[in-house]
Structures are given as structure tokens and as C-alpha cells.
Design an enzyme around this catalytic site. Structure first.
Site, PDB file in Angstrom:
ATOM      1  N   ASP A 109      13.010 -33.078  27.697  1.00 48.41           N
ATOM      2  CA  ASP A 109      11.811 -33.231  26.882  1.00 48.41           C
ATOM      3  C   ASP A 109      12.221 -33.807  25.531  1.00 48.41           C
ATOM      4  OD1 ASP A 109       9.289 -33.073  25.911  1.00 48.41           O
ATOM      5  OD2 ASP A 109       9.110 -30.888  26.011  1.00 48.41           O
ATOM      6  N   ASP A 149       7.060 -38.544  27.573  1.00 45.72           N
ATOM      7  CA  ASP A 149       8.270 -38.059  26.910  1.00 45.72           C
ATOM      8  C   ASP A 149       8.979 -36.934  27.651  1.00 45.72           C
ATOM      9  OD1 ASP A 149       6.404 -36.143  26.590  1.00 45.72           O
ATOM     10  OD2 ASP A 149       6.536 -35.989  24.417  1.00 45.72           O
ATOM     11  N   GLU A 150       8.674 -36.716  28.904  1.00 48.35           N
ATOM     12  CA  GLU A 150       9.400 -35.667  29.611  1.00 48.35           C
ATOM     13  C   GLU A 150       9.514 -35.977  31.099  1.00 48.35           C
ATOM     14  OE1 GLU A 150       7.383 -31.870  29.848  1.00 48.35           O
ATOM     15  OE2 GLU A 150       5.500 -32.835  29.307  1.00 48.35           O
TER      16      GLU A 150
END
Lengths: 371, 469
Positions: B19, B114-115
Site C-alpha cells: 500500500d 495505490d495498492e
């Protein structure tokens, strides 16, 4: 109501009319069959409001009357009674049907006959007559092409166009179209109606492979058509609307033509279809060109198949892809020895005609493939 | 095989959750050194309507967090640097990071910009054990992109996700096999997927505050109070989560999803969002030269109840209207009277062949118009042409999902030349939505979304507003 009929006659009548019984209706009486004494016999009637079927069972009437009872239950009961037995039917207390056969006695709760919709029977003079065998074959060659989904209701019907002493039947489902012209025995003023294919499938079941004619009573004004055979009436509602102008889409010429043995091609298409069915059910035909005859191929994740069919080919030759089901449908429903296939390249409709010259034409739209 | 693995029916897995920390703000600070150490708030100006997409850690000290109205953030942090969302820039950074992740395993499931989850079970012989891979990934991201990531290492997606969230930023938390219940026990139940406001309240009435307390409640009690959801929650409280990392499989679907920054019950907004999602899906289908036989929708409400519905079309299509019409019909009964958190439109049952019709219903002019619009977008960019209905308030900048499993990866599908170009503008989930039949159920929320905004929540909701007016 009090009468006697033979078990096998009653069983046959119930088997025929029960095809019209409504299986899913909010009207409970439509799950019933109507029994009414008439003309010294027993009249059985069932309807799902799209079609109605009436069958006359010969019998011995002691007292007139009428009742409706659950069709499925009555059919199962009568089928389970010993054959060649006399069945005595008697109405009791206005709503109960007593059946006596040999040592068996059954009482069925019914619904008053007054609640059953009125189904017309062939009292009028027939509009025309058609030989049963001829109509039966024409329906077998066309009705399968009608649409089964209700996206365009008009296409779930078969167009019947009467012109003088000829009847043209046309069925289409947007991907294919089947057209057949047959003679009728009495000339009819030009009339077009669209009959639900489901009704015609039921009609086919009761048509015999004989030259004896059946009667047609056309009443477009009442939005129905009635078919009458000895002892049986089938009345169907018509579908409202304009059937698409299919003549516009029938190709006028061709750049490739092949003549093939129907069964040979059917065999090849079925084999390829086994492979094709695991993906999009697409089979390819290479007609003429470099190759001789017709080559049928299918490629899918599970494997591939290739079959050669002897054919006499004229013209440029072409490759074309079809849904395998549409090909096998026409090849198995039209029982002629040889077919001609007329093509105009990979993206134009394919035209199938019997080589024997009978007035039948079948058009199948191809599939556009990326490879 | 460990005993635990036999009980769960899944061989011991090593799952990483990676993350990126305060992603949008971190990208801005990386590119503009003068912003480093200052409170950066991405989402718009301090007087704009709308909400915060991401706040840097400096801004969080002022109490600013994502999904907070920008004006509130402006009040809390008057000296903050307020920036618009630059989707294109974040997109590029995201792709770079995902490419790094795929060096370590093909099983990369990107769950948001974003993860991502990684199943590195098969990579341990090459790169060392889970913690070693996690360290290598962290330093590769730092070295090559200048960004920091927090990583959780565990035997399941659930526990890995909780672990990565525990020591942000730049954290690395490893949960040893068998240690899951003990690891989770002291944590707040709000960290578990599927514990929203309502579930949280019911659990509160039972005196449950921590995951350990939840695990000690008899299953029957939870089922009585929460239904089937209760049984699942209890399993999760024990760290049991069998969901595989889906990635590296060929695409069976093209889907676009949108999470609202603020849950909405506005039918107009719902319909417009479905239109934009349908437009995105159909454009992607056309780019790949394929058609959808089945259209599905996904509706997730504020309590994380997720419903999916699908319908097979009479004819496969690659046009927006039939997809949108079907999506509307499917979504309408599901969105009535609820606050919607997430909407998705999926195209499945993809075919690259077209059965030609005898009586075409489709107006040929419509297709020519669509082709012309596609061509304009290719030449002059995505915003060259848009629908009037979407004009007033453009949809969020979408982003590309894991491109490896995108639709272009399908066997036998051609015409993918423009995929990268248009893909940049799209958010597509591939491969994970190919369900067989209409399903309704309480799904686990994908790990990409935190169950509820909680204190110190690190996840950025997708940017809602268009940076270019």
C-alpha cells in the site's frame, strides 16, 4: 351430466387437448379441461388463451351437462385406468365429477363450466383446405426458423400469405429465414396473417401423413385462425403487427454455387459442431476456390475438426462462417436429397435451396470473424 | 502441509499487501521538493466544494483526512498546500509501481490505484521468504520511484491488509502463520472488512470493541444478530480468509467501478455514473474489437452489502446505450432507498465474432457516429467528445487496472493497438468478475477499500473531480 366413453378414446382426447392447457396462469380454470356433452358425444376443450384445442370423444350420453376438472390430474387418472374399459362419468352436486371404471371409483373436484372461456369451433364453412401431408411438411421446413425469444414478438410467428390457390409460409429469427410455398385446395382472396409458431408446432403434432385435407377458417377480423380435422379443432390467436419484408433480404444473384448431398454435409457440420459448441459454435465453410468441394472446419480451445464434402462448385469460391446450429437446423428439417448453396462472399447471406426444384428457400446470415 | 493448511483446505500461502503511503500527496511532494515537509492536501482548493482525496502526513497532523470536505480541511489547516487532482501523473506512478511488483510474482491483484495483493508462495525459492520479498519490494519502490510503501506479510489477504495498515508510513508488518488470531485480537473491530456503521453498532451492543472479543462470541449469537454475515465476520476475526489473489489470468470481463467519495442516494447521480461507467466499458470493448454478451452491475451500499446482478443480452454489443439501459434496469431496484457507496458495470461473456442480422434494428448511423467519436478521442484525447449528460460534471478520472490481466490479454482478440493509450483513461477490472450466474450476496469488500473511514485511514478514495474544468 351422465355418460359413458371408452377409456382409450378418452385418453387419446385428453392427450391431445392437454397440450393447450395453461401451465402457468393466474386463472385457475385454465389449468382445467372442459368436459361438455354435445352432439351425442363428449367434447373436451383446453386453452392457454393463445391456442384452444377441442376434441370430440364418441360416447353414450344419458344426460347433458358440463364441468371443468384439473387437466393434468384427469389425464393421469384416465391413463392409469385399465384399457378397453368403459368409463362412466357423472356430474355430482354441480362441482364434482364421478369417474367409474371397472372396480375403480374416483371423485374429482371441479370448477363451474361457466367460468371457462368460450373457445370457437369450426361451425362455419372453411375458407380453404390443404392436404395434411403438404402442410405438415411445409411447417417442418419453416416453423423451426421462427424466433423463440420475445425481443421482437412478430418474429415468434410464421407469416402465412394466401394468394389465390397458393400459400406462402415464412419464418425468420433475424439470423435466418425459411420460406415455402404450397398449394391450397380452394382459392382464397389475398390475405396475410402471422400465426404463433408455438400454435403451428401443436398443429403439426395432430396432422397425419395423409393426403386428406384439413379445413382452415380464417377470421383476421376476430384475430384468430381455426384448423379443423376429423374430431379435432385447433384455434389460435394471431400476432399483431407487420412481418418484416423478407423478400428484400433474399439475395438476387450469387458468385459461388455448390451442390451437395444433404446428409453428407449434415454429417460434416455435426462433427464440426461438436468441437465448435465449446466456444461460439462457429463452423467455417470453404466452398470451391483452391480446395475441391466443400470443406467444413471448426477451431476451438478443445481442439479442431476438418471435414471434406463432395460437391460440384461453380463460380469464384469463397470462405464463410456460420453458426453451426443454423446449418444443422436447415439440413435436418428439410428432407431433400441434394441442396444447392449460393454465396456472395464471406459477409453476405448464404442461400440454401433444394435441388429438386421444390418451392423452398432458406437464408442464413454468416458470422463475421476476426481471423 | 501444516495442520492449519489442512483445516483451511488451502496450502500455506504467503500473501503480501503493498500500500503506497499518502499516494497522491507523496507523488506531488516527490515532484516538487519545495513541498516536502509541508502539509499537502490533494483534491482542490480550500474553498472548493468537494472532498479531500489525499492528505500528506504533515496535513494529517492538523486533523485533515481523506473524504473530508475541502472547506473543513481549509479551516483546520489554513497554511496547507491545496492541489488539484492530477490523475495522469498518479496513473503513471502507479503503473511504474505495479511493474515492480510483477517482477516478484505474476499473481498481482491490483485493487486500486495505490495498492495491490501479491501471492508470492511460489516465488520464495527465487527471492527468499515473504519478509525478504517485502523488504526488496519496499527498497525497489523507494529507489526507482521515490515513493514509500507499507507492506503486510501474512497467510491471507485479510490479515496482510490489516498488517500493512498498522505501521504507516514506510511500515513492514509480518504475521507468522498460526499467529493470526493473536495478531488481530487487540485491534479494533473497525479494522475488519465488513464492519460498517450498522454492524459496528450491533457489535457495540454486544460489548464487542476488539477483534479478539468478536472471536470469542459464539457463532450462533453472531448469526442470530447479523445473519450469514455474522458467521463470516467471526471467521475473519480468527484470521480465516480463503480468497485467492486473482491476477495473471486471462480476462473474462471488462468492468469499470466507481466509489463515491460520499455515499449517495441521488438517483440522477447514480444514473449518470452508470452512464459514464457504461461508456468506459463500451469504449474499451470497441478498442479491443469485442462485444459483450452479458452485462452486470455491482452495487455496494454504505453498510458494505454488495449485490451483483447480470443479464444476458439478446445480441452481444459494444455500444454504450444497450449496456447503459441494461445496467439501469439491473441497478434500479438495488439502489432504491439506499445510500450507494460503489457502483460497477461489467461486460462479460465476451465474443470477438459478430452474427450478422437479417433485419438490423441498430441504426447504421449510430455506429458511424460512435466510430467518428472514437476516432476523435484517439486523435485529440479523451475529452475531445463527450455526452451532454456528462458535460456538467465529468466523472472521476478513472485509472487503469492491472494491465497484464486486461482484456487485451485474451487469446485471439485483436485490434489492441490503442489499448495502452485509451487504457490510461480507464479503470478496468479484468478476470475477477466472471461469475457464472446471477448472484446476490453479501460480498467481502475488496481489500482496496477500508471498511469505514477510521482514524488514520490511509486509503485514498479515487479523485472525484476533474482537474481540468
Amino acid at each position: 351430466m351422465k355418460l359413458s366413453v371408452m377409456q382409450e378414446n378418452l385418453a387419446r382426447g385428453l392427450q391431445i387437448v392437454s397440450r393447450a392447457v395453461s401451465t402457468r396462469s393466474t386463472l385457475p380454470v385454465l389449468a382445467n379441461v372442459l368436459l361438455r356433452t354435445e352432439d351425442a358425444g363428449l367434447k373436451l376443450t383446453a386453452t392457454n388463451l393463445e391456442i384452444g384445442m377441442t376434441y370430440w370423444v364418441p360416447g353414450k350420453i344419458e344426460a347433458d351437462g358440463a364441468i371443468t376438472v384439473p387437466a393434468r390430474l384427469l389425464t393421469d387418472l384416465v391413463n392409469s385406468l385399465p384399457g378397453s374399459e368403459r368409463v362412466d362419468l357423472e356430474l355430482q352436486a354441480h362441482d364434482t365429477l364421478l369417474l367409474r371404471a371397472g372396480r375403480f371409483e374416483t371423485r374429482l373436484k371441479g370448477i363451474d363450466a361457466e367460468e371457462f372461456p368460450a373457445i370457437p369451433t369450426a361451425g362455419e364453412r372453411p375458407t380453404t383446405r390443404i392436404a395434411q401431408r403438404v402442410l405438415r411438411q411445409a411447417l417442418a421446413e419453416t416453423a423451426f426458423a421462427a424466433a423463440t425469444d420475445e425481443a421482437r414478438p412478430i418474429l415468434t410467428g410464421v407469416l402465412a400469405r394466401f394468394e389465390g390457390d397458393r400459400l406462402t409460409l415464412a419464418a425468420a429469427d433475424n439470423y435466418r429465414i425459411a420460406v415455402k410455398t404450397i398449394p391450397v385446395l380452394d382459392p382464397v382472396p389475398d390475405t396475410s396473417l402471422v400465426i404463433p409458431a408455438r400454435s403451428l408446432h401443436e398443429l403439426s403434432r395432430i396432422l397425419a401423413d395423409v393426403e386428406d385435407p384439413l379445413d382452415l377458417v380464417l377470421s383476421p377480423s376476430r384475430n384468430q385462425v381455426l384448423f379443423h380435422l376429423e374430431g379435432v379443432d385447433l384455434v389460435s390467436r394471431l400476432i399483431d403487427g407487420q412481418f418484416p419484408n423478407y423478400q428484400q433480404v433474399l439475395p438476387q444473384g450469387h458468385t459461388t454455387r455448390a451442390e451437395v448431398d444433404r446428409e453428407e454435409l449434415l454429417k460434416a457440420v455435426r462433427l464440426a459442431g461438436l468441437i465448435a459448441s465449446s466456444s461460439a459454435n462457429i463452423v467455417k465453410l470453404q466452398v470451391g476456390g483452391e480446395a475441391e468441394g466443400v470443406t467444413v472446419t471448426a477451431v476451438a480451445d478443445v481442439g479442431d475438426n476438418r471435414g471434406q464434402v463432395e460437391a460440384s462448385v461453380e463460380g469464384d469460391g469463397t470462405a464463410i462462417a456460420f453458426n453451426a446450429r443454423y446449418l444443422s437446423d436447415v439440413l435436418q428439417n428439410v428432407a431433400v436429397e441434394r441442396f444447392s448453396i449460393e454465396l456472395n462472399g464471406p459477409l453476405s447471406p448464404g442461400v440454401f435451396r433444394p435441388v429438386d426444384g421444390s418451392e423452398y428457400v432458406h437464408v442464413v446470415m454468416p458470422v463475421r470473424t476476426t481471423s | 502441509m501444516t495442520l492449519r493448511a489442512m483445516i483451511d483446505g488451502v496450502p500455506g500461502r504467503t500473501i503480501l499487501h503493498v500500500d503506497l503511503d499518502a499516494f497522491f500527496a507523496a507523488v506531488e511532494q516527490r515532484d516538487r521538493p519545495e513541498l516536502r515537509g509541508r502539509p499537502v492536501i490533494v483534491g482542490g482548493g480550500p474553498n472548493d466544494r468537494g472532498v479531500v482525496s489525499t492528505a500528506s502526513y504533515e496535513a494529517r497532523r492538523f486533523g485533515v483526512h481523506s473524504a473530508m470536505p475541502l472547506r473543513t480541511a481549509g479551516r483546520l489547516c489554513p497554511d496547507g498546500v491545496f492541489l488539484p487532482v492530477d490523475g495522469r501523473k498518479y496513473q503513471a506512478a502507479s503503473r511504474q509501481v505495479m511493474a515492480i511488483l510483477r517482477r516478484f510474482t505474476p499473481a498481482v491483484e491490483q485493487v486500486s490505484i495505490d495498492e495491490a495483493f501479491l501471492d508470492v508462495t511460489g516465488s520464495e525459492a527465487l527471492f527468499g521468504d515473504g519478509p525478504a520479498i517485502a523488504r526488496r519490494i519496499k527498497s525497489a519502490i523507494q529507489d526507482e520511484t521515490g515513493l514509500t510503501a507499507s507492506v503486510g506479510v501474512a497467510t491471507s489477504k485479510l490479515v496482510a491488509k490489516v498488517a500493512s495498515d498498522l505501521r504507516k508510513p514506510d511500515g513492514l508488518v509480518v504475521v507468522e502463520p498460526g499467529g493470526e488470531p493473536g495478531f488481530l485480537a487487540p485491534l479494533s473491530i473497525s479494522r475488519l472488512w465488513g464492519v460498517g456503521e450498522q454492524t459496528g453498532r450491533i457489535l457495540g451492543e454486544l460489548g464487542v470493541r476488539t477483534i479478539g472479543e468478536l472471536a470469542s462470541i459464539p457463532a450462533e449469537v453472531l448469526v442470530r444478530r447479523l445473519g450469514r454475515h455474522g458467521a463470516e465476520l467471526r471467521e475473519r476475526a480468527l484470521g480465516i480468509d480463503r480468497e485467492p489473489v486473482s491476477g495473471g489470468e486471462p480476462a473474462k470481463s471488462v468492468s469499470h467501478e466507481h466509489t463515491f467519495d460520499v455515499d449517495t442516494a441521488d438517483q440522477e447521480e447514480i444514473e449518470r455514473t452508470l452512464l459514464a461507467l457504461s461508456e468506459g466499458v463500451s469504449s474499451r470493448l470497441r478498442t479491443a474489437g469485442i462485444r459483450a454478451g452479458t452485462v452486470g452491475v455491482k452495487v455496494r451500499d454504505a453498510t458494505f452489502r454488495t449485490v451483483t446482478r447480470q443479464r444476458t443480452l439478446a445480441e452481444p454489443t459494444d455500444l454504450t446505450e444497450p449496456i447503459w439501459r441494461t445496467a439501469l434496469e439491473l441497478a434500479r431496484p438495488e439502489t432504491r432507498g439506499i445510500r450507494v457507496r460503489l457502483l460497477g458495470v461489467a461486460a462479460t461473456n465476451l465474443v470477438d465474432r459478430e452474427q450478422l442480422g437479417l433485419f438490423p434494428e441498430e441504426d447504421p448511423r449510430r455506429r458511424r457516429a460512435v466510430q467518428a467519436a472514437d476516432e476523435l478521442r484517439r486523435r485529440f484525447g479523451e475529452r475531445a467528445v463527450t455526452r451532454a449528460r456528462l458535460l456538467r460534471r465529468p466523472l472521476p478520472e478513472p485509472f487503469e487496472r492491472d494491465p497484464r490481466s486486461a482484456v487485451e490479454g485474451r487469446r485471439g482478440v485483436r485490434g489492441v493497438g490503442q489499448a495502452a493509450e485509451t487504457g490510461e483513461k480507464e479503470r478496468a477490472t479484468a478476470g475477477s468478475d466472471g461469475r457464472g450466474s446471477p448472484v446476490e450476496g453479501v460480498d467481502e469488500p475488496p481489500a482496496g477499500e477500508a471498511p469505514e473511514p477510521v482514524d488514520g485511514d490511509e486509503s485514498e478514495p479515487e479523485p472525484e473531480r476533474d482537474p481540468e474544468p
